[in-house]
Motif scaffolding. Structure first.
Motif, short mmCIF file in Angstrom:
data_model
loop_
_atom_site.label_atom_id
_atom_site.label_comp_id
_atom_site.label_asym_id
_atom_site.label_seq_id
_atom_site.Cartn_x
_atom_site.Cartn_y
_atom_site.Cartn_z
N ASN A 191 1.91 11.80 -10.16
CA ASN A 191 1.28 13.13 -10.08
C ASN A 191 2.31 14.24 -10.26
O ASN A 191 2.05 15.23 -10.94
CB ASN A 191 0.57 13.30 -8.74
CG ASN A 191 -0.67 12.44 -8.63
OD1 ASN A 191 -1.27 12.06 -9.63
ND2 ASN A 191 -1.08 12.12 -7.41
N ARG A 238 1.18 4.15 -2.93
CA ARG A 238 0.99 5.59 -2.66
C ARG A 238 2.17 6.40 -3.17
O ARG A 238 2.00 7.48 -3.75
CB ARG A 238 0.79 5.83 -1.16
CG ARG A 238 -0.58 5.40 -0.64
CD ARG A 238 -0.88 6.02 0.71
NE ARG A 238 0.02 5.55 1.74
CZ ARG A 238 -0.20 4.48 2.49
NH1 ARG A 238 -1.31 3.76 2.31
NH2 ARG A 238 0.65 4.11 3.42
N LEU A 239 3.38 5.89 -2.98
CA LEU A 239 4.57 6.57 -3.49
C LEU A 239 4.57 6.63 -5.01
O LEU A 239 4.91 7.65 -5.62
CB LEU A 239 5.83 5.85 -3.00
CG LEU A 239 6.18 6.01 -1.51
CD1 LEU A 239 7.31 5.07 -1.13
CD2 LEU A 239 6.56 7.45 -1.20
N TYR A 240 4.18 5.51 -5.63
CA TYR A 240 4.11 5.44 -7.09
C TYR A 240 3.11 6.45 -7.62
O TYR A 240 3.36 7.17 -8.59
CB TYR A 240 3.72 4.02 -7.49
CG TYR A 240 3.56 3.80 -8.97
CD1 TYR A 240 4.66 3.80 -9.83
CD2 TYR A 240 2.29 3.58 -9.54
CE1 TYR A 240 4.51 3.58 -11.19
CE2 TYR A 240 2.13 3.37 -10.89
CZ TYR A 240 3.25 3.36 -11.71
OH TYR A 240 3.10 3.17 -13.06
N SER A 241 1.96 6.53 -6.95
CA SER A 241 0.92 7.48 -7.36
C SER A 241 1.41 8.91 -7.21
O SER A 241 1.16 9.76 -8.08
CB SER A 241 -0.34 7.25 -6.53
OG SER A 241 -1.36 8.16 -6.89
N SER A 242 2.11 9.19 -6.11
CA SER A 242 2.63 10.54 -5.89
C SER A 242 3.65 10.92 -6.96
O SER A 242 3.66 12.05 -7.45
CB SER A 242 3.28 10.63 -4.50
OG SER A 242 2.33 10.44 -3.48
N ALA A 254 0.83 -1.21 0.00
CA ALA A 254 0.00 0.00 0.00
C ALA A 254 0.87 1.26 0.00
O ALA A 254 0.57 2.24 -0.70
CB ALA A 254 -0.93 -0.01 1.21
N GLU A 255 1.96 1.24 0.78
CA GLU A 255 2.84 2.40 0.83
C GLU A 255 3.54 2.60 -0.51
O GLU A 255 3.70 3.74 -0.98
CB GLU A 255 3.88 2.23 1.94
CG GLU A 255 3.31 2.38 3.33
CD GLU A 255 4.39 2.47 4.40
OE1 GLU A 255 5.58 2.45 4.05
OE2 GLU A 255 4.03 2.54 5.58
#
Length: 214
Positions: free
Chosen positions: A102, A95-99, A91-92
């Motif tokens: 962006n 989230r890092l990949y998504s950030s 999950a972390e």
């Protein structure tokens, strides 16, 4: 096998060290503490301390009297912690990949303002996958991917086929983005020899920097 890596911004936590050790034991009950240390980038003394702690907590069972003949097994509790840690770790990372996507998408908006609509990615590694995903959030289209590695040429990259650098001109791109962080100077010189000054070269490491803006 998930192994820690030498990171500049992310430091392994106690939870990640425990996770790494549990994962190493899960993959091989006969693994030695020395090999666990090598896989997890931990010192022998630190591995030994974690093994003792995990044993005392009932997360693992240990059979044998010395490091050479000891075998390790995850208990039901240890297996539960492993799965729970894997879910939280994943999950972390997501989230890092998504950030990262962006942030790249925001930076690529500037490319669009510069009149860039079509790009070719140079370097078909993991970084290129992040860039490609970010590009899908922008109005810029990735029309090709090239790589100097002959082993990658002809392989599929998303909906594209990886081509040799000699094919750069055939894509008629508005810019070439160097997504590889290694040997960037050599790559840029090679690209310049192929396309001259007609096609801008954007190094990923310089995107958003003062040098790139100049």
């Amino acid at each position: 096998m998930i192994e820690p890596f030498i990171a500049k911004f992310l430091s392994p936590t106690k939870a990640f060290r425990r996770f790494s050790i549990l994962l190493a034991i899960y993959h091989s009950a006969e693994i030695s503490q020395q090999l666990i240390g090598k896989q997890t980038h931990l010192s022998s003394s630190m591995v030994n301390n974690y093994i003792k702690q995990l044993k005392e907590e009932g997360q693992i069972s240990v059979i044998g009297t010395t490091n050479r003949n000891q075998r390790y097994h995850l208990t039901a509790s240890g297996h539960h912690e492993l799965i729970e840690s894997l879910v939280m770790y994943s999950a972390e990372i997501i989230r890092l990949y998504s950030s990262a996507k962006n942030e790249f998408a925001t930076l690529f908006d500037r490319f669009y303002k510069e009149g860039i609509r079509k790009v070719v990615l140079f370097g078909a590694a993991e970084t290129a996958e992040v860039v490609y995903a970010a590009m899908r959030r922008s109005d810029i289209k990735v029309v090709g991917v090239v790589d100097s590695d002959k082993g990658k040429q002809g392989e599929k990259f998303e909906n594209l086929i990886i081509q040799p650098p000699s094919s750069l001109r055939s894509f008629n791109p508005d810019a070439v983005i160097v997504t590889s962080f290694g040997q960037q100077e050599d790559i840029c010189r090679a690209v310049e020899n192929l396309v001259g000054d007609e096609i801008p070269i954007k190094r990923l490491s310089m995107i958003g920097s003062m040098e790139e803006a100049a």
